[in-house]
Design a protein around this motif. Structure first.
Motif, short mmCIF file in Angstrom:
data_model
loop_
_atom_site.label_atom_id
_atom_site.label_comp_id
_atom_site.label_asym_id
_atom_site.label_seq_id
_atom_site.Cartn_x
_atom_site.Cartn_y
_atom_site.Cartn_z
N GLU A 94 -7.97 14.99 2.29
CA GLU A 94 -6.86 14.92 3.25
C GLU A 94 -6.58 13.48 3.65
OE1 GLU A 94 -7.44 17.50 6.57
OE2 GLU A 94 -7.37 19.33 5.36
N GLN A 95 -7.66 12.68 3.83
CA GLN A 95 -7.48 11.27 4.16
C GLN A 95 -6.76 10.55 3.02
OE1 GLN A 95 -8.67 10.06 7.14
NE2 GLN A 95 -7.72 8.09 6.76
N LEU A 96 -7.16 10.85 1.79
CA LEU A 96 -6.52 10.23 0.62
C LEU A 96 -5.05 10.65 0.53
CD1 LEU A 96 -6.66 8.59 -1.98
CD2 LEU A 96 -7.57 10.62 -3.13
N LYS A 97 -4.76 11.90 0.85
CA LYS A 97 -3.38 12.38 0.81
C LYS A 97 -2.53 11.62 1.81
CE LYS A 97 -0.30 15.39 -0.66
NZ LYS A 97 0.14 15.41 -2.06
N ARG A 98 -3.04 11.39 3.02
CA ARG A 98 -2.29 10.64 4.02
C ARG A 98 -2.01 9.22 3.52
NH1 ARG A 98 -6.44 12.75 7.61
NH2 ARG A 98 -5.67 14.63 8.61
N VAL A 99 -3.03 8.62 2.94
CA VAL A 99 -2.89 7.25 2.45
C VAL A 99 -1.85 7.18 1.34
CG1 VAL A 99 -4.08 5.42 1.19
CG2 VAL A 99 -5.19 6.50 3.14
N GLN A 100 -1.91 8.11 0.40
CA GLN A 100 -0.99 8.10 -0.72
C GLN A 100 0.44 8.34 -0.28
OE1 GLN A 100 -3.01 11.09 -3.08
NE2 GLN A 100 -3.72 9.54 -4.54
N GLN A 101 0.63 9.17 0.74
CA GLN A 101 1.98 9.50 1.18
C GLN A 101 2.61 8.40 2.02
OE1 GLN A 101 1.49 13.30 3.19
NE2 GLN A 101 2.38 14.37 1.46
N GLU A 102 1.82 7.78 2.90
CA GLU A 102 2.41 6.89 3.89
C GLU A 102 2.07 5.41 3.69
OE1 GLU A 102 4.51 7.78 6.09
OE2 GLU A 102 4.38 9.96 5.97
N ALA A 103 0.82 5.15 3.37
CA ALA A 103 0.35 3.75 3.41
C ALA A 103 0.84 2.91 2.24
CB ALA A 103 -1.17 3.72 3.46
N MET A 104 1.44 3.54 1.23
CA MET A 104 1.88 2.78 0.07
C MET A 104 3.02 1.82 0.42
SD MET A 104 -0.07 3.41 -2.33
CE MET A 104 0.92 2.45 -3.45
N TYR A 105 3.97 2.28 1.23
CA TYR A 105 5.13 1.45 1.53
C TYR A 105 5.08 0.84 2.93
CZ TYR A 105 6.83 5.45 4.25
OH TYR A 105 6.95 6.46 5.17
N ARG A 106 4.23 1.36 3.80
CA ARG A 106 4.24 0.91 5.19
C ARG A 106 3.70 -0.51 5.39
NH1 ARG A 106 5.76 4.54 9.07
NH2 ARG A 106 5.90 6.71 8.37
N PRO A 107 2.72 -0.99 4.62
CA PRO A 107 2.26 -2.36 4.87
C PRO A 107 3.38 -3.39 4.83
CG PRO A 107 0.69 -1.23 3.48
CD PRO A 107 1.86 -0.31 3.63
N TYR A 108 4.24 -3.32 3.81
CA TYR A 108 5.31 -4.31 3.76
C TYR A 108 6.34 -4.06 4.84
CZ TYR A 108 8.63 -7.67 2.06
OH TYR A 108 9.46 -8.76 1.98
N GLN A 109 6.62 -2.78 5.13
CA GLN A 109 7.56 -2.49 6.22
C GLN A 109 7.04 -3.04 7.55
OE1 GLN A 109 8.56 1.65 6.44
NE2 GLN A 109 10.01 1.52 4.75
N MET A 110 5.74 -2.89 7.77
CA MET A 110 5.17 -3.41 9.00
C MET A 110 5.26 -4.94 9.03
SD MET A 110 1.37 -2.72 10.47
CE MET A 110 0.66 -3.75 11.73
N PHE A 111 5.04 -5.56 7.89
CA PHE A 111 5.14 -7.02 7.81
C PHE A 111 6.56 -7.48 8.15
CE2 PHE A 111 6.32 -10.51 4.82
CZ PHE A 111 5.65 -11.54 5.47
N THR A 112 7.57 -6.82 7.60
CA THR A 112 8.95 -7.22 7.90
C THR A 112 9.31 -6.93 9.35
OG1 THR A 112 9.76 -5.09 7.05
CG2 THR A 112 9.74 -6.94 5.53
N GLN A 113 8.71 -5.87 9.92
CA GLN A 113 8.96 -5.61 11.35
C GLN A 113 8.41 -6.75 12.19
OE1 GLN A 113 10.82 -3.30 12.31
NE2 GLN A 113 10.84 -1.78 10.69
N MET A 114 7.24 -7.27 11.82
CA MET A 114 6.68 -8.42 12.54
C MET A 114 7.61 -9.63 12.44
SD MET A 114 2.72 -8.20 11.25
CE MET A 114 1.72 -6.76 11.52
#
Length: 598
Positions: free
Chosen positions: A126-146
């Motif tokens: 389940e943890q891996l599923k969350r990571v695969q679904q969300e964390a793939m694109y969010r790091p860069y999105q979070m960076f641009t939000q900063m």
């Protein structure tokens, strides 16, 4: 996170502890692009204020009859801003892909470090599923939000400096109303995150129904048993429930957004009205009126952007938390020692009173199992379903570590050996062997990656397993693509795939071979030929053969009979038949199945 746990401001702030790790991940993607993107965002933050000032001067110049010089500055700023926008689009497009690749690499790298017990753990899945679904694109999105926060702070400060010379309290009014909007949105986003977090199990279930309906290995049975509508109904029910919940949160967001935006609009109109009234009283000129009105608008929009980007950062952080929790996930098994002693050659192998429970359970799957063999010997392991045979194979190959007792190689405990070196000395064919959607060369050569480009060794392994003539008749022989998932390759029968899996084990040139039902997909003639070849292969090696067809176990030097996780009988075929125990019973039952009744 449990069902009653609330996500508050404290939890959101705590999630920011991963910022350093996130920046380190982004920096490793491409430091040069990182610096260029940051510089572009800073310059874009300045351009609204510079444009506002240039526009004011242009208006004043028109009124004073000196518009030409002001026009030149205004056009120059527009060109500069457009160039920045083009550069931003170019560098961000490339850098975003590099960051996504870096995240994917970290996730894959982490999965290779987990044990089989971790991969089989539902919580880890389940943890891996969350990571695969969300964390793939969010790091860069979070960076641009900063970066957007920095960008808008620069714009906000410039607008504030402009307005303070007129009405300092106007800044407070705009900022206060925007802050109220930020707080309400934050609470709704926290609620939405909790909903998404708790959906992981149901999303995995929905994915599984999709897999059943689209996977070629399951499609035949789905169609024959007419299960399509059954699984589709279950899939639709899950997403119908998702929609009902999403609709409720959307309505709540709509109501709060309408209220907060109304408040913002009233504040904005009120302050602009004051500016217009003073301009009509000739307190200042048209150019100043434009700059104040635009300054008020910029103050509100930049403040809203700062708050909304902070809100987005908070939301991204909650998901980024899942990424770094996964990357820091410890294995549930004791760490196997590595690098203590190398294993150059296996001469003897022994289980000494080995007992084992699967992680998180208390029931012993194996209990006090003992056996030994030496080079040139082969043992067969037989028993009813669920007797522990396949679990035994996993322990032999060091896929599990949390066992009691001792597993000895050359008289030394495997706990003192370099596990990777030991596994390189072991060849294995699992009951659920893999169909690699790659070329035949890779399907065999992956048993020893150093041989992938060595045609001679791959052909030798093919001949050893009796598929040499089959390979020669393939369209591109060793370079023929197999399977239909990746490319339109050759689709093979179960027996052909199994022979390739055996060839993959043979090419490893190991000391110890573990063969878990390697004949399950073979016809009787192919099975007889295969065991003749296996006998030749194991002539100067150690072999452990797990069998369900007892007739195929007769070639072994010794047979172990398992029941309830224990070895209850052992000996040669003749000795076990004379014992007239469980082995003799199972053998006679299987033999009778092949007898022709008169």
């Amino acid at each position: 996170m449990n069902e009653n746990e609330q996500i508050g401001i404290k939890e959101v702030l705590q999630s920011f502890r991963h910022w350093r790790n996130l920046f380190a991940l982004i920096w490793r993607a491409n430091p040069s692009y990182l610096m260029r993107v940051v510089l572009i965002y800073l310059l874009l933050g300045v351009t609204p204020i510079v444009t506002l000032v240039a526009t004011k001067k242009l208006i004043d110049g028109v009124i004073a009859g000196q518009a030409l010089a002001a026009m030149g500055w205004y056009v120059g700023i527009l060109v500069f801003k457009q160039a920045l926008t083009i550069a931003q689009s170019y560098y961000e497009g490339l850098f975003q892909q590099l960051v996504a690749n870096a995240v994917q690499e970290k996730i894959i790298e982490k999965t290779t470090q987990l044990s089989l017990a971790d991969i089989e753990n539902t919580d880890v899945q389940e943890q891996l599923k969350r990571v695969q679904q969300e964390a793939m694109y969010r790091p860069y999105q979070m960076f641009t939000q900063m970066l957007n926060v920095i960008n808008n702070v620069v714009t906000f400060v410039g607008a504030v400096v402009l307005l303070i010379s007129w009405k300092w309290w106007a800044v407070l009014v705009v900022a206060l109303t925007t802050g109220i909007s930020f707080y309400t949105s934050l609470r709704i986003n926290q609620e939405q995150f909790k909903i998404v977090y708790e959906r992981a199990a149901k999303q995995r279930e929905a994915w599984y129904y999709t897999h059943l309906l689209t996977f070629d290995k399951t499609f035949k049975e789905i169609r024959l048993f007419q299960l399509g509508e059954f699984f589709l109904t279950k899939f639709k029910a899950i997403y119908r429930d998702f929609y009902i919940v999403d609709q409720k949160i959307a309505k709540k967001r709509l109501n709060w957004s309408a209220a907060s935006e109304t408040l913002n609009l009233v504040a904005l109109i009120s302050v602009i009205y004051l500016a217009v009234r003073e301009a009509m009283r000739n307190v200042f000129g048209v150019g100043n009126l434009y700059s104040y009105v635009q300054g008020i608008s910029l103050t509100q929009t930049s403040a809203q952007s700062v708050f909304s980007n902070i809100l987005a950062i908070c939301q991204h952080n909650l998901y980024i938390e899942q990424l770094f929790v996964f990357l820091a996930l410890p294995t549930v098994e004791p760490k196997l020692l590595s690098g203590v002693q190398d294993v150059e050659r296996i001469e003897t192998f022994e289980f000494r009173d080995v007992s084992f429970c699967y992680p998180g359970t208390e029931r012993e799957v194996l209990h006090n199992v003992s056996f030994s063999l030496q080079r040139g010997q082969c043992i067969a392991i037989v028993g009813r379903n669920g007797s522990g045979k396949t679990t035994l194979a996993k322990l032999i190959t060091q896929l599990y570590a949390g066992y009691d007792g001792e597993i000895l190689v050359n008289g030394e405990s495997v706990r003192t050996l370099d596990v990777e070196q030991l596994q390189k000395r072991i060849g294995v064919v699992f009951q659920d062997y893999v169909h690699y959607e790659m070329t035949l060369r890779h399907n065999i050569g992956l048993g020893n990656t150093e041989t992938i480009e060595d045609d001679e060794k791959i052909w030798e392994a093919s001949e050893k397993t009796g598929i040499g003539s089959f390979v020669r008749n393939l369209p591109h022989q060793l370079d023929t693509e197999l399977g239909r998932w990746v490319v339109k390759g050759e689709q093979l029968s179960g027996g052909q795939w199994q022979r390739i899996a055996i060839a993959r084990a043979f090419i490893r040139n190991a000391d110890l071979y573990v063969l878990d039902e390697p004949n399950s997909a073979l016809d009787p003639i192919a099975e007889f030929e295969m065991f003749e070849r296996i006998r030749d292969l194991l002539r100067d090696r150690l072999g452990i053969y797990i069998a369900h067809r007892l007739a195929s176990a007769r070639f072994a030097d010794r047979i172990l009979v398992m029941d309830g996780g224990q070895v209850i009988e052992q000996g040669t075929h003749d000795e076990l038949m004379a014992l007239d125990g469980q082995y003799a019973e199972m053998y006679n039952v299987q033999t009778n199945l092949y007898e022709v009744k008169a």
